[in-house]
Motif scaffolding. Structure first.
Motif, PDB file in Angstrom:
ATOM      1  N   UNK A 192       4.179   5.979  -1.132  1.00  9.76           N
ATOM      2  CA  UNK A 192       3.625   4.878  -1.958  1.00  9.76           C
ATOM      3  C   UNK A 192       3.548   3.554  -1.230  1.00  9.76           C
ATOM      4  N   UNK A 193       3.016   2.469  -1.764  1.00  5.29           N
ATOM      5  CA  UNK A 193       2.782   1.333  -1.114  1.00  5.29           C
ATOM      6  C   UNK A 193       3.754   0.612  -0.879  1.00  5.29           C
ATOM      7  N   UNK A 194       5.031   0.686  -1.996  1.00  7.74           N
ATOM      8  CA  UNK A 194       6.196  -0.092  -1.884  1.00  7.74           C
ATOM      9  C   UNK A 194       6.859   0.357  -0.558  1.00  7.74           C
ATOM     10  N   UNK A 195       7.136   1.723  -0.721  1.00  3.81           N
ATOM     11  CA  UNK A 195       7.929   2.258   0.547  1.00  3.81           C
ATOM     12  C   UNK A 195       7.282   2.219   1.902  1.00  3.81           C
ATOM     13  N   UNK A 196       6.027   2.247   1.964  1.00  5.09           N
ATOM     14  CA  UNK A 196       5.266   1.772   3.225  1.00  5.09           C
ATOM     15  C   UNK A 196       5.683   0.289   3.702  1.00  5.09           C
ATOM     16  N   UNK A 197       5.440  -0.229   2.754  1.00  2.00           N
ATOM     17  CA  UNK A 197       5.751  -1.877   3.046  1.00  2.00           C
ATOM     18  C   UNK A 197       7.409  -2.247   3.525  1.00  2.00           C
ATOM     19  N   UNK A 198       8.302  -1.372   3.057  1.00  2.00           N
ATOM     20  CA  UNK A 198       9.670  -1.489   3.538  1.00  2.00           C
ATOM     21  C   UNK A 198       9.807  -0.896   4.760  1.00  2.00           C
ATOM     22  N   UNK A 246      -1.849  -2.612   4.593  1.00  2.00           N
ATOM     23  CA  UNK A 246      -0.885  -1.879   3.761  1.00  2.00           C
ATOM     24  C   UNK A 246      -0.955  -2.306   2.099  1.00  2.00           C
ATOM     25  N   UNK A 247      -1.108  -3.307   2.120  1.00  2.00           N
ATOM     26  CA  UNK A 247      -1.287  -3.786   0.850  1.00  2.00           C
ATOM     27  C   UNK A 247      -2.550  -3.209   0.038  1.00  2.00           C
ATOM     28  N   UNK A 248      -3.677  -2.850   0.889  1.00  2.00           N
ATOM     29  CA  UNK A 248      -4.869  -2.279   0.354  1.00  2.00           C
ATOM     30  C   UNK A 248      -4.538  -0.704  -0.023  1.00  2.00           C
ATOM     31  N   UNK A 249      -3.608  -0.147   0.916  1.00  2.00           N
ATOM     32  CA  UNK A 249      -3.052   1.200   0.713  1.00  2.00           C
ATOM     33  C   UNK A 249      -4.259   2.370   0.380  1.00  2.00           C
ATOM     34  N   UNK A 250      -4.825   2.880   1.658  1.00  2.00           N
ATOM     35  CA  UNK A 250      -5.793   3.875   1.425  1.00  2.00           C
ATOM     36  C   UNK A 250      -5.061   5.038   1.087  1.00  2.00           C
ATOM     37  N   UNK A 251      -5.757   6.344   0.792  1.00  3.49           N
ATOM     38  CA  UNK A 251      -5.551   7.654   0.389  1.00  3.49           C
ATOM     39  C   UNK A 251      -4.766   7.984   1.567  1.00  3.49           C
ATOM     40  N   UNK A 252      -3.758   8.825   1.591  1.00  8.44           N
ATOM     41  CA  UNK A 252      -3.065   9.599   2.245  1.00  8.44           C
ATOM     42  C   UNK A 252      -3.803  10.743   2.928  1.00  8.44           C
ATOM     43  N   UNK A 253      -3.500  11.231   3.953  1.00  7.34           N
ATOM     44  CA  UNK A 253      -4.172  12.532   4.560  1.00  7.34           C
ATOM     45  C   UNK A 253      -3.433  13.661   4.164  1.00  7.34           C
ATOM     46  N   UNK A 254      -4.371  14.843   4.022  1.00  7.45           N
ATOM     47  CA  UNK A 254      -3.594  15.871   3.628  1.00  7.45           C
ATOM     48  C   UNK A 254      -3.691  16.717   5.124  1.00  7.45           C
TER      49      UNK A 254
END
Length: 314
Positions: A238-244, A179-187
């Protein structure tokens, strides 16, 4: 998933056990001698076949089926169990389970004991239950199948397992690391029954195990109990939201609409801008070419389960 059940009657024929001794924690779990002894105590002969990572699982199962066994048992984690289930789907051969993984969601969802003696007793004295298994592009999954971030987490998990050994703590750490690396989201475009929508998301889970959802403290179990699949979609936050959201899921406090979106349908079709994606089925990774079709199997799996399951199953 529901289905009619009948008491299993094992005769004196050999029970074939496919043993993956790489499942679960290092130096843990029953070995071939332990398995043979457990079944001997129950009055049954057993043939233990070690899992060969250099040979196709389908070929190994095909060899076992040539002997026309009444029961084939998968001794391993959810990935091993799912692979054996694929080969036995639609066949009359009984399917037994000796849990040997880290999470064992499928076995636990059926009320199968986690210890060797208890699980062996279910195989020898339980009843068969015809289960409809979920499919992703024709390949089985018993618990869940995933696109996006999660297969990357599994790749990281294997590296951590190699260093620290298999454990739930290591599995959770691998998720946070990716999650810290945060790859690009899928469309993607999702068709759920007759409805269609396009969105951005880092990760999609499709589940066919109500027990697992309840263990995670998340909604969607009722979808599965009603004979549908549950799709959990991570919001693009975003990364912060995914971490939460990840922390909320680990603590069993994930909330719908904030941490995930839920869709229920008898089948899903997912189309992504990138057609060739890394996917995961019950923890096993591979590459697939879209579109990605999730549905319940037409055939059933004749699974050995307890005669008196405790609490809710599947």
């Amino acid at each position: 998933m529901t289905g009619s059940e009948k008491t299993a009657r094992l005769n004196g024929t050999t029970i074939s056990v496919l043993l993956n001794d790489q499942s679960g924690k290092k130096d843990a779990g029953p070995n071939a001698d332990d398995i043979e002894t457990a079944f001997q105590r129950l009055g049954h002969a057993v043939r233990v076949v070690p899992f060969d990572p250099n040979r196709a699982l389908e070929d190994t199962i095909a060899d076992l089926l040539r002997d026309d066994p009444e029961t084939i048992v998968a001794a391993g984690g959810d990935g091993t169990i799912s692979g054996v289930a694929q080969a036995l789907l639609g066949k009359q051969c009984h399917f037994g389970i000796l849990p040997r993984g880290t999470f064992n969601y499928f076995a636990r969802s059926l009320g199968i004991p986690q210890d060797l003696d208890g699980a062996a007793q279910i195989i020898a004295q339980g009843q068969t239950r015809p289960l409809r298994i979920a499919m992703l592009n024709g390949q089985t999954f018993l618990n869940n199948a995933n696109l996006g971030l999660y297969p990357q987490i599994l790749r990281s998990r294997e590296d951590i397992y190699d260093f620290w050994g298999r454990s739930r703590a290591a599995a959770y750490w691998s998720a946070l690391k990716v999650l810290f690396q945060w790859p690009k989201p899928l469309v993607i475009t999702i068709r759920a029954d007759a409805e269609e929508k396009t969105l951005r998301t880092p990760m999609i889970f499709v589940l066919n195990n109500a027990f697992q959802l309840r263990q995670m403290g998340m909604e969607g179990a009722d979808c599965i109990e009603e004979g549908r699949l549950a799709m959990l979609i991570a919001p693009d936050q975003g990364r912060l939201g995914m971490l939460k959201s990840a922390v909320a899921m680990l603590m069993g406090r994930a909330a719908r609409h904030r941490d995930f979106h839920l869709l229920c349908a008898t089948d899903f079709e997912v189309r992504a801008q990138r057609r060739n994606l890394l996917v995961a089925r019950d923890g096993e990774r591979c590459r697939m070419t879209g579109p990605f079709h999730f549905a319940l199997s037409d055939d059933t799996l004749q699974t050995l389960v307890p005669t008196d399951p405790k609490g809710d199953v599947r």
